[in-house]
Each structure stands twice: as C-alpha cells, then as structure tokens.
Write an enzyme that holds these catalytic residues in place. Structure first.
Site, mmCIF file in Angstrom:
data_model
loop_
_atom_site.group_PDB
_atom_site.id
_atom_site.type_symbol
_atom_site.label_atom_id
_atom_site.label_comp_id
_atom_site.label_asym_id
_atom_site.label_seq_id
_atom_site.Cartn_x
_atom_site.Cartn_y
_atom_site.Cartn_z
ATOM 1 N N ASP A 48 -1.799 -9.475 -10.893
ATOM 2 C CA ASP A 48 -2.297 -10.579 -9.478
ATOM 3 C C ASP A 48 -2.293 -12.291 -10.384
ATOM 4 O O ASP A 48 -2.424 -12.536 -11.298
ATOM 5 C CB ASP A 48 -3.512 -10.243 -10.024
ATOM 6 C CG ASP A 48 -3.898 -9.549 -8.621
ATOM 7 O OD1 ASP A 48 -2.990 -9.180 -7.775
ATOM 8 O OD2 ASP A 48 -4.731 -8.550 -8.379
ATOM 9 N N GLU A 75 -4.472 -3.271 1.870
ATOM 10 C CA GLU A 75 -5.733 -2.932 1.769
ATOM 11 C C GLU A 75 -6.470 -2.297 2.908
ATOM 12 O O GLU A 75 -6.822 -3.585 3.791
ATOM 13 C CB GLU A 75 -6.618 -3.664 0.736
ATOM 14 C CG GLU A 75 -7.813 -3.269 0.711
ATOM 15 C CD GLU A 75 -8.520 -4.333 -0.823
ATOM 16 O OE1 GLU A 75 -7.783 -4.999 -1.795
ATOM 17 O OE2 GLU A 75 -9.577 -4.383 -1.659
ATOM 18 N N GLU A 101 -1.349 -12.600 -2.548
ATOM 19 C CA GLU A 101 -1.820 -12.523 -1.628
ATOM 20 C C GLU A 101 -1.944 -13.075 -0.255
ATOM 21 O O GLU A 101 -1.539 -13.824 -0.183
ATOM 22 C CB GLU A 101 -3.196 -12.332 -1.853
ATOM 23 C CG GLU A 101 -4.623 -11.347 -2.847
ATOM 24 C CD GLU A 101 -5.627 -10.824 -2.596
ATOM 25 O OE1 GLU A 101 -6.261 -12.287 -2.116
ATOM 26 O OE2 GLU A 101 -6.357 -10.665 -3.139
ATOM 27 N N ASP A 139 -6.675 -8.805 -10.255
ATOM 28 C CA ASP A 139 -7.998 -9.953 -10.505
ATOM 29 C C ASP A 139 -9.113 -9.105 -9.835
ATOM 30 O O ASP A 139 -10.187 -10.071 -10.613
ATOM 31 C CB ASP A 139 -7.325 -11.258 -9.364
ATOM 32 C CG ASP A 139 -7.433 -10.827 -8.224
ATOM 33 O OD1 ASP A 139 -7.754 -9.648 -7.725
ATOM 34 O OD2 ASP A 139 -7.318 -11.903 -7.605
ATOM 35 N N SER A 140 -9.146 -7.951 -9.747
ATOM 36 C CA SER A 140 -9.937 -7.335 -9.984
ATOM 37 C C SER A 140 -11.012 -7.331 -11.313
ATOM 38 O O SER A 140 -12.303 -6.869 -11.361
ATOM 39 C CB SER A 140 -10.145 -6.056 -9.212
ATOM 40 O OG SER A 140 -8.903 -5.371 -9.901
HETATM 41 O O1 KIV Z 1 -7.125 -6.896 -8.015
HETATM 42 C C1 KIV Z 1 -7.049 -5.386 -7.295
HETATM 43 O O2 KIV Z 1 -7.496 -5.036 -8.537
HETATM 44 C C2 KIV Z 1 -6.019 -5.634 -6.577
HETATM 45 C C3 KIV Z 1 -5.870 -3.723 -5.871
HETATM 46 C C4 KIV Z 1 -7.344 -3.065 -5.552
HETATM 47 C C5 KIV Z 1 -5.118 -3.782 -5.064
HETATM 48 O O3 KIV Z 1 -5.861 -6.107 -5.786
#
Ligand code: KIV
Length: 274
Positions: free
Chosen positions: A88, A186, A119, A49-50
């Site tokens: 995610d 993290e 999460e 979700d980044s």
């Molecule tokens: O959303 C993401 O990229 C992540 C990673 C940084 C673990 O959750």
C-alpha cells in the site's frame, strides 16, 4: 494452470480472471506470517496500510508513513516466493505530486514489493498513469477508501445510491484505462461489485463486496481471530488464535513461576557432549 504452481504475476492474475479462477489475497506485515501464507498458496500478499491498525494500534490508516511501510514490505518480501507482493502507498505518499508518487512507489519496489496499491480515482488517475509508464504495476482501490474516512464520514457502506454506483463504475473504468492491473472494491453492495466486475477486463478483489468479485482479500489478523474489535459483517473468522495465544502464554507464565520451565531437557550442562 493450478493454484500451486509458478510465480504469480500481474499477467497471471488477468488470466485467472479470464479463466474464472478465483484470486486469493490476504494481508501480511511480517516475515513469519508472510512465509506461512505464501506456502498455503495465497496468490496476492498485500502489505496493507491496515498495519496502522493491527500492528501499531492506530485509529486510522492516516498516521502510518513510508518508513513503516518500507520496513513491513522488506519483512514480507523476505518470506514470499510464489505470491505477488503488493504494498500500500500510505497517505500523502502519492497525493502531493506524481513525482513524489514515483519516488515513493520506487522505494517500495526496492524494498521488495512487486506492485503498489493506491486509493481513489480523480487526481489519482494521473499518478497511476505515471507509475505504470515507469514500469510500476498499480492496483486500484475504490468504494470505502479508509484514507478518506473523514471525508466519507465513517466506515460505511458505499455506492448505495444510483448516482454513487455510476460514479464507482466510471472511476473503475478510468482506473483500468489508466493502467491498473487489478482493483480492490471495499464495502460496496454485492450487486454493484458484480456489475463492476463484469464490466472490467482487470480482476476485482473484494472486501465486503460480495461473492461476484474475481478475488477476495481479508486482513490476516481478522481471519485468524487475533483482533479484539467487534467482528465486521464481511469478516469470516477461520480461527480463534487470540484464545490459543492466551492459553499458551498463561501456561508459560505459570510454569516459569512454578519452576517447571525450563526443565533439564531445555538446559545445557557442562558434561554434555563429552
Ligand atoms: O490496508 C489494507 O489492508 C487494505 C485491504 C483491506 C484491502 O487496503
């Protein structure tokens, strides 16, 4: 077992931990990059979700939703043959009820994901149990959980105090017991991640969690030097692609403006092929 043979599965990741083989994980959001990094032998491709930050320029990951994650999952899955594709679950897609979580995780699997990541712990444990009971593999995520940024008061190092370290370990063990096949840690101190890694049967995947995790994950754009943000301590930049892109695009602009591109070799003519 070598890094380049055979499809990566959740079972294989567990075996890699047992054999002491490091697990390589990287994010991707589109077909082109997913195909390249899959061919490089990355074991796990995370549709993170980044994407909120690096694809959409959003400030936090709270504002990306299921529809965007489904689009990116479809694109990535189309480019991947070997790696395990994990998507995610975005904010509010799994917190409201276990039923909603099953439906949303199922949609991500229909889009091509082979597992989902959630999460947190606490109420999330019930969600994990439910997803796993329905045959949906789940990766956990503890430490700095960006969807809780406002609760955490920023993107700071987690588990510094002994009581926070105990909580982290208890949450990690609970996620393992609930059925997670792997756990992202993290931004926690390396020693703490080491303890958690040794106590778990399932692999840990670190980001800003030191070298003792069973695997590592980075955001692809950070690794490639495509982001403008000041470099975070835990990021190693392996290339300066933004400079490469700038040089190439500047040359293109100049050649179009000067009439140098397109040349004859890039053009079609009526008498060609006769
Ligand atoms: O959303 C993401 O990229 C992540 C990673 C940084 C673990 O959750």
């Amino acid at each position: 077992m070598t890094a380049d043979s055979g499809k990566i599965t959740t079972r294989r990741l567990r075996k890699m931990k047992a054999l002491g083989e490091k697990i390589v994980c990287l994010t991707a959001y589109d077909f082109t990059f997913a195909r390249i990094i899959d061919r490089c032998g990355v074991d796990v491709i995370l549709v993170g979700d980044s994407a909120a930050n690096v694809v959409y320029g959003m400030r936090t990951t709270l504002t990306i939703g299921m529809e965007e994650m489904l689009h990116h999952t479809r694109a990535v899955a189309s480019g991947v043959e070997r790696a395990l594709v994990v998507s995610d679950m975005p904010f509010l897609s799994f917190q409201v009820s276990p039923e909603r979580a099953v439906e949303n995780a199922g949609r991500l699997l229909q889009a091509g994901a082979e597992a989902v990541k959630v999460e947190g712990a606490g109420p999330v444990l019930e969600v994990v149990q439910r997803l796993v009971a329905f045959g949906i593999p789940v990766m956990g995520h503890l430490g700095l959980t960006p969807q809780a940024v406002h609760q955490l008061g920023g993107y700071r190092l987690q588990a510094r105090k002994p009581e926070e370290q105990e909580r982290l370990l208890a949450d990690a063990l609970a996620l393992e017991a609930a059925g997670c096949f792997a756990l992202v840690l993290e931004k926690v101190p390396a020693e703490v991640a080491g303890v958690v890694t040794r106590r778990l049967q399932i692999p840990t995947i670190g980001i800003g969690a030191g070298p003792e995790c069973d695997g590592q994950v980075l955001v692809l754009q950070d690794l490639l030097g495509l982001t403008d943000e000041p470099r975070l301590k835990f990021v190693k930049q392996y290339a300066e692609l933004s400079r490469v892109v700038q040089t190439a695009v500047a040359e293109y602009c100049s050649e179009v403006r000067s009439g140098r591109f397109p040349g004859k070799e890039h053009s079609f003519y009526l008498d060609e092929g006769k």
